[in-house]
Scaffold this motif. Structure first.
Motif, PDB file in Angstrom:
ATOM      1  N   ALA A   1     -85.371  41.526  12.028  1.00  0.00           N
ATOM      2  CA  ALA A   1     -86.372  40.464  12.132  1.00  0.00           C
ATOM      3  C   ALA A   1     -86.243  39.545  10.931  1.00  0.00           C
ATOM      4  O   ALA A   1     -85.864  39.978   9.850  1.00  0.00           O
ATOM      5  CB  ALA A   1     -87.780  41.050  12.199  1.00  0.00           C
ATOM      6  N   GLY A   2     -86.594  38.271  11.135  1.00  0.00           N
ATOM      7  CA  GLY A   2     -86.558  37.304  10.053  1.00  0.00           C
ATOM      8  C   GLY A   2     -87.789  36.425  10.073  1.00  0.00           C
ATOM      9  O   GLY A   2     -88.433  36.243  11.118  1.00  0.00           O
ATOM     10  N   ILE A   3     -88.116  35.873   8.908  1.00  0.00           N
ATOM     11  CA  ILE A   3     -89.254  34.964   8.790  1.00  0.00           C
ATOM     12  C   ILE A   3     -88.879  33.856   7.810  1.00  0.00           C
ATOM     13  O   ILE A   3     -88.379  34.117   6.721  1.00  0.00           O
ATOM     14  CB  ILE A   3     -90.532  35.722   8.364  1.00  0.00           C
ATOM     15  CG1 ILE A   3     -91.748  34.804   8.385  1.00  0.00           C
ATOM     16  CG2 ILE A   3     -90.372  36.401   7.005  1.00  0.00           C
ATOM     17  CD1 ILE A   3     -93.081  35.564   8.300  1.00  0.00           C
ATOM     18  N   THR A   4     -89.105  32.613   8.222  1.00  0.00           N
ATOM     19  CA  THR A   4     -88.719  31.477   7.394  1.00  0.00           C
ATOM     20  C   THR A   4     -89.807  31.152   6.370  1.00  0.00           C
ATOM     21  O   THR A   4     -90.873  31.772   6.339  1.00  0.00           O
ATOM     22  CB  THR A   4     -88.470  30.244   8.266  1.00  0.00           C
ATOM     23  OG1 THR A   4     -89.728  29.845   8.856  1.00  0.00           O
ATOM     24  CG2 THR A   4     -87.467  30.529   9.360  1.00  0.00           C
ATOM     25  N   GLN A   5     -89.517  30.121   5.551  1.00  0.00           N
ATOM     26  CA  GLN A   5     -90.502  29.669   4.560  1.00  0.00           C
ATOM     27  C   GLN A   5     -91.803  29.229   5.239  1.00  0.00           C
ATOM     28  O   GLN A   5     -92.883  29.390   4.669  1.00  0.00           O
ATOM     29  CB  GLN A   5     -89.937  28.509   3.742  1.00  0.00           C
ATOM     30  CG  GLN A   5     -88.681  28.817   2.944  1.00  0.00           C
ATOM     31  CD  GLN A   5     -87.438  28.437   3.697  1.00  0.00           C
ATOM     32  OE1 GLN A   5     -87.306  28.655   4.892  1.00  0.00           O
ATOM     33  NE2 GLN A   5     -86.477  27.860   2.985  1.00  0.00           N
ATOM     34  N   SER A   6     -91.675  28.681   6.439  1.00  0.00           N
ATOM     35  CA  SER A   6     -92.855  28.211   7.165  1.00  0.00           C
ATOM     36  C   SER A   6     -93.388  29.251   8.145  1.00  0.00           C
ATOM     37  O   SER A   6     -94.183  28.926   9.028  1.00  0.00           O
ATOM     38  CB  SER A   6     -92.526  26.910   7.906  1.00  0.00           C
ATOM     39  OG  SER A   6     -91.391  27.084   8.715  1.00  0.00           O
ATOM     40  N   SER A   7     -92.919  30.492   7.978  1.00  0.00           N
ATOM     41  CA  SER A   7     -93.390  31.642   8.762  1.00  0.00           C
ATOM     42  C   SER A   7     -93.007  31.612  10.235  1.00  0.00           C
ATOM     43  O   SER A   7     -93.673  32.247  11.061  1.00  0.00           O
ATOM     44  CB  SER A   7     -94.913  31.819   8.609  1.00  0.00           C
ATOM     45  OG  SER A   7     -95.221  32.202   7.286  1.00  0.00           O
ATOM     46  N   ASN A   8     -91.947  30.892  10.569  1.00  0.00           N
ATOM     47  CA  ASN A   8     -91.356  31.060  11.893  1.00  0.00           C
ATOM     48  C   ASN A   8     -90.613  32.388  11.908  1.00  0.00           C
ATOM     49  O   ASN A   8     -89.964  32.752  10.929  1.00  0.00           O
ATOM     50  CB  ASN A   8     -90.408  29.921  12.222  1.00  0.00           C
ATOM     51  CG  ASN A   8     -91.127  28.608  12.374  1.00  0.00           C
ATOM     52  OD1 ASN A   8     -92.189  28.534  12.998  1.00  0.00           O
ATOM     53  ND2 ASN A   8     -90.579  27.550  11.797  1.00  0.00           N
ATOM     54  N   THR A   9     -90.711  33.092  13.029  1.00  0.00           N
ATOM     55  CA  THR A   9     -90.123  34.432  13.088  1.00  0.00           C
ATOM     56  C   THR A   9     -89.090  34.548  14.205  1.00  0.00           C
ATOM     57  O   THR A   9     -89.114  33.796  15.185  1.00  0.00           O
ATOM     58  CB  THR A   9     -91.210  35.489  13.315  1.00  0.00           C
ATOM     59  OG1 THR A   9     -91.905  35.208  14.543  1.00  0.00           O
ATOM     60  CG2 THR A   9     -92.211  35.503  12.163  1.00  0.00           C
ATOM     61  N   ASN A  10     -88.198  35.506  14.041  1.00  0.00           N
ATOM     62  CA  ASN A  10     -87.254  35.850  15.096  1.00  0.00           C
ATOM     63  C   ASN A  10     -87.002  37.343  15.047  1.00  0.00           C
ATOM     64  O   ASN A  10     -87.136  37.970  13.979  1.00  0.00           O
ATOM     65  CB  ASN A  10     -85.948  35.068  14.973  1.00  0.00           C
ATOM     66  CG  ASN A  10     -85.172  35.401  13.729  1.00  0.00           C
ATOM     67  OD1 ASN A  10     -85.548  34.995  12.636  1.00  0.00           O
ATOM     68  ND2 ASN A  10     -84.092  36.170  13.876  1.00  0.00           N
TER      69      ASN A  10
END
Length: 119
Positions: free
Chosen positions: A49-58
């Motif tokens: 799982a990943g989460i970006t600086q703006s809290s978008n996730t995958n």
């Protein structure tokens, strides 16, 4: 350099839950994309799982609907909430911090935490 320290691994029965945490030693945590990866014996490391600086996730297909990644920028911490755990989730789980500065990518890894799902 960014130091990452994972915690929360352990032994759990199938269907159980765990919460992993990864604390980063940087005041610029909010600028990093964060992710969790895992490596089972004899297999390659894979993105969970990943989460970006703006809290978008995958999420990897194998964990969608069961795992949730989140971040707390005030605590420089990323979490992985794992529900309905299965034996196939057994692996060493690693935290990753990624940032691109002036076009140059940098990646930092934690030491890993063992998750074992077994009855």
């Amino acid at each position: 350099q960014v130091q990452l320290v994972e915690s929360g691994g352990g032994v759990v029965q199938p269907g159980g839950s765990l919460r992993l945490a990864c604390v980063a030693s940087t005041a610029r945590f909010k600028f990093y994309s964060m992710s969790w990866h895992r490596q089972a014996p004899g297999k390659q490391r894979e993105l969970v799982a990943g989460i970006t600086q703006s809290s978008n996730t995958n999420y990897a297909d194998a964990v969608k609907g069961r795992f949730t990644i989140s971040r707390d920028n005030d605590r420089s911490t990323v979490y992985l909430h794992m529900n309905d755990l299965k034996p196939d989730d057994t692996a060493v789980y690693y935290c990753n911090a990624h940032i691109t500065t002036w076009g140059l990518p940098s990646d930092f890894w934690g030491q890993g935490t063992q998750v074992t799902v077994s009855s």
